[in-house]
Design an enzyme around this catalytic site. Structure first.
Site, PDB file in Angstrom:
ATOM      1  N   ASP A   1      42.903  11.091   4.727  1.00  0.00           N
ATOM      2  CA  ASP A   1      43.597   9.830   4.939  1.00  0.00           C
ATOM      3  C   ASP A   1      44.533   9.960   6.147  1.00  0.00           C
ATOM      4  O   ASP A   1      44.091  10.364   7.221  1.00  0.00           O
ATOM      5  CB  ASP A   1      44.326   9.425   3.652  1.00  0.00           C
TER       6      ASP A   1
ATOM      7  N   ARG B   1      44.213  11.733  10.190  1.00  0.00           N
ATOM      8  CA  ARG B   1      44.543  11.175  11.502  1.00  0.00           C
ATOM      9  C   ARG B   1      45.457  12.134  12.276  1.00  0.00           C
ATOM     10  O   ARG B   1      45.303  12.308  13.491  1.00  0.00           O
ATOM     11  CB  ARG B   1      45.187   9.794  11.341  1.00  0.00           C
TER      12      ARG B   1
ATOM     13  N   HIS C   1      38.266   7.060  -2.748  1.00  0.00           N
ATOM     14  CA  HIS C   1      39.009   7.512  -1.569  1.00  0.00           C
ATOM     15  C   HIS C   1      39.668   8.870  -1.771  1.00  0.00           C
ATOM     16  O   HIS C   1      39.796   9.646  -0.830  1.00  0.00           O
ATOM     17  CB  HIS C   1      40.072   6.464  -1.235  1.00  0.00           C
TER      18      HIS C   1
END
Length: 294
Positions: free
Chosen positions: A109, A113, A272
């Site tokens: 998640d 990044r 997720h």
């Protein structure tokens, strides 16, 4: 394994470390080649509790709270402090202080990044990269369109200026966190009660709510600019990249091949929160990737 937090990782002491731009907390265990595990929103380093034990037999695992998340702290005077470039630099500083000049990076998640930005900005440091359930930030923004954008409503909401999202979330922090954790999961019962209690404890802190919104505002501004500069300039990730996803998200291989020269993608069963919903599959993929690259 499901439904139980392995005691060995969470029984490790929480270490506090002062950085040049704030402070961080982390847990570390194992020995061998170093692996940095970076969590995402709205969680803490505890999200790796089902992964760390499985890696620690061969690797030294370092799992910090992202700057501003959990019990880490960063000044809230400038959203640019929460750019993925700045966060990556802080974690590089932590790893160097721990004696690691080169290491593998695994991110989920928001942590993913930070991880791919680290690989772009510090190619001599990141030995291999694993990103879990993301596409690059600029690509995500370009996909937010039409009815499908309902699933990513939090991106523009959390990036709103004027402290509106912080104020609204602070009024019902548990409701917000519990909704996200449930709605983004395919198997919410696999996220342990102990882990959920820790996520709630941290997310009830107004400083964490403020920092996480600053993170998303950076994602809509400076992070997007950094990605655009790299993509327009043909700057790519040179190390091997493993992409794990809970769904196809289009042609993941084609997307990530615009960003890296050596990419392998796997779609795993789960929602997720793959490190908690399907830890065995994540571990199998990580072991294969890390053993061939470290």
């Amino acid at each position: 394994m499901v439904g139980r937090v392995p005691e060995s990782f969470l029984d490790r002491p929480v270490m506090h470390f002062e950085l040049s731009d704030g402070s961080t907390v982390f847990r570390s265990m194992g020995s061998g080649s170093p692996v940095l595990l970076i969590h995402g929103y709205p969680q803490t380093h505890v999200c790796w509790h089902r992964i760390a034990d499985g890696l620690a037999g061969r690797y030294e695992v370092v799992a910090p709270d992202l700057p501003g998340y959990g019990d880490s702290r960063v000044a809230l005077d400038d959203d640019a402090r929460f750019s993925k470039r700045a966060m990556a630099a802080s974690l590089v500083e932590l790893m160097r202080e721990l004696g690691h000049e080169r290491f593998a990076v695994v991110g989920h998640d928001r942590g993913a990044r930070v991880a791919y930005r680290m690989a772009l900005d510090h190619p001599d440091i990141v030995e291999s990269l694993t990103v879990i359930d993301i596409v690059p930030t600029i690509e995500e923004w370009e996909m937010i369109d039409g009815p499908a954008s309902i699933d990513t409503f939090h991106w523009p909401f959390l990036a709103q200026p004027g402290r509106l999202p912080e104020t609204l979330i602070a009024g019902a922090a548990d409701v917000w966190l519990d909704h996200l954790m449930a709605s983004w999961s395919t198997y919410p019962d696999r996220i342990s009660p102990e882990a959920m209690d820790e996520y709630r404890r941290c997310f009830r802190q107004r400083s964490v709510i403020d920092a996480t919104c600053a993170d998303y505002r950076a994602g809509a501004t400076v992070d997007n600019e950094h990605d655009a500069a790299d993509r327009n300039g043909g700057h790519t990730i040179g190390c091997a990249v493993l992409v794990l996803s809970s769904d196809g998200r289009g042609d993941l291989t084609a997307t990530w091949e615009r960003w890296a020269t050596d990419v392998r993608c796997e779609v795993l069963d789960g929602g997720h929160f793959l490190p908690e919903e399907n830890p065995d599959a994540v571990l199998d993929a990580l072991r294969t990737h890390l053993s061939s690259r470290t």
